[in-house]
Design an enzyme around this catalytic site. Structure first.
Site, PDB file in Angstrom:
ATOM      1  N   HIS A 119       2.824   9.903  -2.635  1.00 40.03           N
ATOM      2  CA  HIS A 119       2.886   9.300  -1.000  1.00 40.03           C
ATOM      3  C   HIS A 119       1.525   8.744  -1.357  1.00 40.03           C
ATOM      4  CE1 HIS A 119      -0.225   9.973   2.887  1.00 40.03           C
ATOM      5  NE2 HIS A 119      -0.436   9.465   2.342  1.00 40.03           N
TER       6      HIS A 119
ATOM      7  N   HIS B 100       0.838   3.656   0.453  1.00 39.81           N
ATOM      8  CA  HIS B 100       0.444   3.466   1.217  1.00 39.81           C
ATOM      9  C   HIS B 100       0.489   1.484   0.445  1.00 39.81           C
ATOM     10  CE1 HIS B 100      -0.875   5.701   4.572  1.00 39.81           C
ATOM     11  NE2 HIS B 100      -1.332   6.297   3.426  1.00 39.81           N
TER      12      HIS B 100
ATOM     13  N   GLN C  97       0.200   3.183  11.572  1.00 44.41           N
ATOM     14  CA  GLN C  97      -1.298   3.627  11.323  1.00 44.41           C
ATOM     15  C   GLN C  97      -2.081   3.515  13.181  1.00 44.41           C
ATOM     16  OE1 GLN C  97      -3.140   2.807   8.066  1.00 44.41           O
ATOM     17  NE2 GLN C  97      -4.305   4.427   9.885  1.00 44.41           N
TER      18      GLN C  97
ATOM     19  N   HIS D 275       0.824  12.336   8.249  1.00 46.00           N
ATOM     20  CA  HIS D 275      -0.380  11.885   8.335  1.00 46.00           C
ATOM     21  C   HIS D 275      -1.487  13.247   9.435  1.00 46.00           C
ATOM     22  CE1 HIS D 275      -0.283   8.476   5.909  1.00 46.00           C
ATOM     23  NE2 HIS D 275      -1.569   8.290   5.667  1.00 46.00           N
TER      24      HIS D 275
ATOM     25  N   GLU E  15      -6.917  14.273   9.321  1.00 47.40           N
ATOM     26  CA  GLU E  15      -7.495  13.478   8.307  1.00 47.40           C
ATOM     27  C   GLU E  15      -8.581  13.624   8.755  1.00 47.40           C
ATOM     28  OE1 GLU E  15      -5.503   9.918   6.311  1.00 47.40           O
ATOM     29  OE2 GLU E  15      -7.244  10.224   5.062  1.00 47.40           O
TER      30      GLU E  15
ATOM     31  N   ASP F 194      -1.836   7.698  -2.646  1.00 42.71           N
ATOM     32  CA  ASP F 194      -2.511   7.579  -1.162  1.00 42.71           C
ATOM     33  C   ASP F 194      -2.642   5.518  -1.728  1.00 42.71           C
ATOM     34  OD1 ASP F 194      -3.083   7.153   1.633  1.00 42.71           O
ATOM     35  OD2 ASP F 194      -4.954   8.880   0.855  1.00 42.71           O
TER      36      ASP F 194
END
Ligand SMILES: [Zn+2]
Length: 434
Positions: A58, A60, A153, A211, A214, A310
Site C-alpha cells: 500500500h 501512493h 481520491q 480505502h 479511514e 502508504d
C-alpha cells in the site's frame, strides 16, 4: 552447478543456519546444515537474516516527494492533506509523475522491496497520473513489479463522472479497483461506491482494494458492506480493505461480529501505521485515540493482515524513505506488538502476508520459488527491526540488484578509537560470593 549459493544464512523463525542454492533464477533447495563450501564458491551470509523480498502492499506513488507543494500541511490532518493534493494535481504532468516515482522505485529496491501495490488517483478527466504510472510500470518491469489500483481520491459517487472514470481506468490497464466510501458525500453514496467497485472488479476479473473507514468515526461502517459484497459475488481472497481505522472506535460486540465476517470473506487487511499514527485522533481532546485497526484481533481470528508504508514525503506524511522496516518499527510500538512472537509476525507482515494479499505466485523460500531475497545486516528479525538494519544484498531472480556497505561507527573512548555496532557483547554474570 548453482548460479548462486548462499551459505550460513539465518532464515525467519529459524534458529539454525541454512544454505540456499539458486539455479536459473529460482531456489533449487534449502538445506538446514551449513555446508562446507570452498572459499569463493559461495556467498557467506555470516549468520545474517535472509528473507524473501519485501512486499509493499500500500503506497501512493503518484504523490511521493510532493511535500510542501504547493504548500505545507500545517494542521497535519488527512482532510487538509486531501485539499493540498487537490491543488497539486492541477500541475501534474507525465514527466512530473515519472521522475518522482523513478526515484522512489530506486529507494524501494535498495530497501529490498521488489513487489509494490500503488494506489493512483483517477479523479482526473485526463487520467494523467494513471497513464504515467502504466508507462512507469512497463519501463521498470524488469526491476520491480507494480500493481496499480484505480483510486478515486475525491470519491466515485461524489466526483463528476466518477463511475465512468473508474471504468475507463480499468479499461486502460489498472490491475485493482479502489474506493474511498468514508469520504463520499453521504452514507448512501459510500455504500453505492463499495458495491460499484466490487461489481466492476468482478466484471473485469480484477482485484479490489478499498480505502475503507479511514476515520475515527465509529459510525463509519463500510467494511461490513465490503465483506458482504465480497461474499455475495464469491470474490473471497481477492478483496483488500486498507486502513480500517474506525475499527479502533467500534464497540467490542460489533467489532467481534465484523471480524468473524471478515474471516468468512477471506478479506485481506492492510494497516498503515506511519500515516495513521499522525493522522488519526486529530479531533480528540485527551485521551487521544490511536485510531488504528485491530491488528492483533484480526490475526488471532486467522485474517491475513499486512503492513503498508502508504506515503513517502507527500501532503499527508512528510517523512519516510520507502522502507517497510520503518513501518514495522512503528507498528511494534503503536500496535503494541513487542512480544517475542509478535516481532516475528511483523516480519511476516512485510513479506509473506503482503505476498498473499497481492496474490503473488512463486513467492517465498521454498524450492521452486523465484529467488527474490534480502540479506539483512542483522542476525534476527528483532535486531533487523531494532537497528533498521541495512540490506546487505537484494537479489532479484537470482541476480544481485542492490548492495549496502554497512556504516562503520567509531567512538573515541578513553583516548582509543573503539568500534560500536550497537550489538550487546555477552557479559559474564558474576556469581554472588557465599
Ligand atoms: Zn492510502
Amino acid at each position: 552447478m548453482a548460479d548462486l549459493l548462499i551459505a550460513n544464512a539465518r532464515l525467519p523463525r529459524n534458529a539454525g543456519l541454512s544454505t540456499v542454492r539458486i539455479e536459473s533464477g529460482r531456489i533449487r533447495d534449502v538445506t538446514d546444515q551449513p555446508e562446507r563450501v570452498a572459499a569463493g564458491q559461495a556467498l557467506d551470509a555470516e549468520g545474517k537474516l535472509l528473507t524473501p523480498a519485501l512486499v509493499e502492499p500500500h503506497i501512493h506513488l503518484d504523490a511521493v516527494l510532493t511535500v510542501g507543494q504547493p504548500r505545507h500541511n500545517l494542521s497535519g490532518s488527512l482532510f487538509e492533506g486531501i485539499a493540498i493534493w487537490g491543488e497539486r494535481v492541477k500541475s501534474l504532468s507525465a514527466d512530473d509523475v515519472h521522475d518522482r516515482v523513478a526515484q522512489v522505485l530506486r529507494w524501494q529496491v535498495a530497501n529490498g522491496v521488489l513487489f509494490v501495490r500503488s494506489h493512483v488517483d483517477v479523479c482526473d478527466p485526463q487520467l494523467t497520473a494513471l497513464r504515467a504510472m502504466l508507462e512507469v510500470k512497463r519501463e521498470f518491469a524488469d526491476r520491480i513489479q507494480l500493481q496499480l489500483v484505480a483510486f478515486p481520491q475525491q470519491g466515485i459517487q461524489s466526483f463528476p463522472d466518477g463511475e465512468a472514470l473508474m471504468r475507463r481506468a480499468v479499461e486502460l490497464g489498472a490491475d485493482v479497483v479502489g474506493g474511498i466510501p468514508h469520504f463520499e458525500l453521504t452514507r448512501e453514496y459510500g455504500e453505492q461506491s463499495v458495491k460499484f467497485a466490487v461489481a466492476l472488479a468482478d466484471e473485469f476479473g480484477k482485484q479490489v482494494d478499498i480505502h475503507c473507514d479511514e476515520t475515527d468515526d465509529e459510525h463509519s461502517r463500510f467494511l461490513e458492506v465490503l465483506a458482504a459484497e465480497t461474499i455475495r459475488l464469491h470474490m473471497e481472497g481477492r478483496v483488500t480493505a486498507s486502513h480500517t481505522t474506525a475499527m479502533h472506535s467500534y464497540n467490542n460486540a460489533y467489532a467481534g461480529r465484523l471480524i468473524v465476517n471478515l474471516r468468512r470473506a477471506g478479506m485481506q487487511m492492510v494497516t498503515n501505521p506511519l500515516d495513521n499514527a499522525v493522522l488519526q485522533g486529530r479531533f480528540d481532546h485527551y485521551p487521544i485515540r490511536r485510531g488504528h485497526t485491530r491488528v492483533k484481533e484480526l490475526l488471532a481470528a486467522g485474517v491475513n493482515v499486512c503492513l503498508g508504508h502508504d506515503s513517502v514525503m507527500d501532503p499527508w506524511y512528510p517523512l519516510g524513505k520507502a522502507d517497510p522496516l520503518q513501518a514495522a518499527f512503528t507498528l511494534a510500538h503503536y500496535g503494541q506488538m513487542s512480544g517475542y512472537e509478535e516481532i516475528r509476525t511483523l516480519f511476516d507482515m512485510i513479506t509473506v502476508n503482503g505476498a498473499r494479499a497481492l496474490g503473488l505466485p512463486d513467492y517465498g523460500l521454498e524450492p521452486g520459488c523465484r529467488a527474490n531475497l534480502v540479506l539483512f545486516d542483522a542476525a534476527t528479525e528483532s535486531d533487523a527491526i531494532r537497528l533498521m538494519a541495512p540490506r546487505r544484498l537484494v537479489i532479484r531472480d537470482g541476480t544481485i540488484v542492490a548492495r549496502t556497505e554497512p556504516a562503520r561507527t567509531v567512538v573515541n573512548w578513553e583516548g582509543r578509537d573503539e568500534p560500536v555496532d550497537f550489538m550487546p557483547v555477552p557479559i559474564k554474570v558474576r556469581q554472588p560470593i557465599g
